[in-house]
Design a protein around this motif. Structure first.
Motif: not given
Length: 245
Positions: A24-41
């Motif tokens: 799910k999306k973060p509750k707080d975007d830190g004042g700037e729009p979320i641009e995307g997500y980084v996924v790691e394994k």
């Protein structure tokens, strides 16, 4: 920076080379729009977090996993201020298909035949391995070669097949392998020995060795004649319409 994505980080549709991740999306975007997500394994064998890719939505199709390896995943939200702290999967997964090869089918039995072909049936596997049966491979072995070779591959789940191209008079055995999405089962037990011959053949007497005989009264007489037919015919000798015992 944004707060971490909201969990749980769900892993679904696991197979030997990939899986699906959702969060799910973060509750707080830190004042700037979320641009995307980084996924790691994380592969415990290497002990290193490695990039899987980026996603603009809170989900991702993961590919390129090594079959049989154990993995954990984490995801970070990204905006102009940087990356959030990660959201990590609660437990690891093993990259494997959710199904296995079927159990072996029953030994095949002939139900119809002639001198050049045989129609075989067999019992279905007791387990399809979690994936539907997609077909069967019938193998044959003749008395002289002793080597199993592919005779026929069927499609569908029907446990029967018609093997052609047999040589009249040759002795054969057959066995069956079940197929599903995971691969091939172990071979079934071999069939009983089958002789390629007509199933129905009218009785025929080979008269070439028949001849008139003159013997003394009370002497023993041995009668012999080559008689063929399928099924094997009942033979009765008669003299003047009376059975000879």
């Amino acid at each position: 920076r944004p707060s971490p994505p909201e969990g749980p980080l769900e892993v679904s549709d696991i197979h030997k080379e990939g899986c699906t991740l959702k969060w799910k999306k973060p509750k707080d975007d830190g004042g700037e729009p979320i641009e995307g997500y980084v996924v790691e394994k994380f592969d415990p064998e290497t002990g290193i977090w490695q990039p899987v890719g980026r996603s603009k939505t809170p989900e991702m199709e993961v590919t390129g996993l090594t079959p049989g390896h154990e993995y954990q995943f984490r995801v970070k939200a990204v905006n102009k201020e940087g990356e959030s702290d990660p959201l990590t999967t609660i437990s690891s997964i093993i990259a494997k298909d959710p199904f296995v090869v079927p159990s072996e089918p029953g030994a095949p039995n002939p139900v119809d035949w002639n001198q050049n072909q045989v129609d075989l049936v067999w019992a279905e596997p007791t387990s399809d391995g979690g994936s539907p049966i997609t077909g069967y491979i019938i193998e044959k072995k003749d008395k002289y070669s002793g080597i199993w070779e592919k005779a026929l591959e069927t499609t569908g789940c029907s446990p029967q097949g018609l093997v052609t191209g047999l040589v009249e008079g040759n002795e054969y055995q057959f066995r069956v392998i079940a197929l599903n999405k995971a691969g091939m089962s172990k071979p079934s037990e071999p069939s009983k020995t089958f002789i390629a011959k007509p199933r129905y053949l009218p009785p025929k007497i080979d008269r070439r060795n028949l001849r008139d005989l003159t013997i003394s009264a009370g002497s023993a007489l041995k009668l012999d004649a080559n008689i063929i037919g399928e099924p094997p015919p009942h033979v009765e000798w008669r003299c003047s319409h009376q059975p000879i015992k």
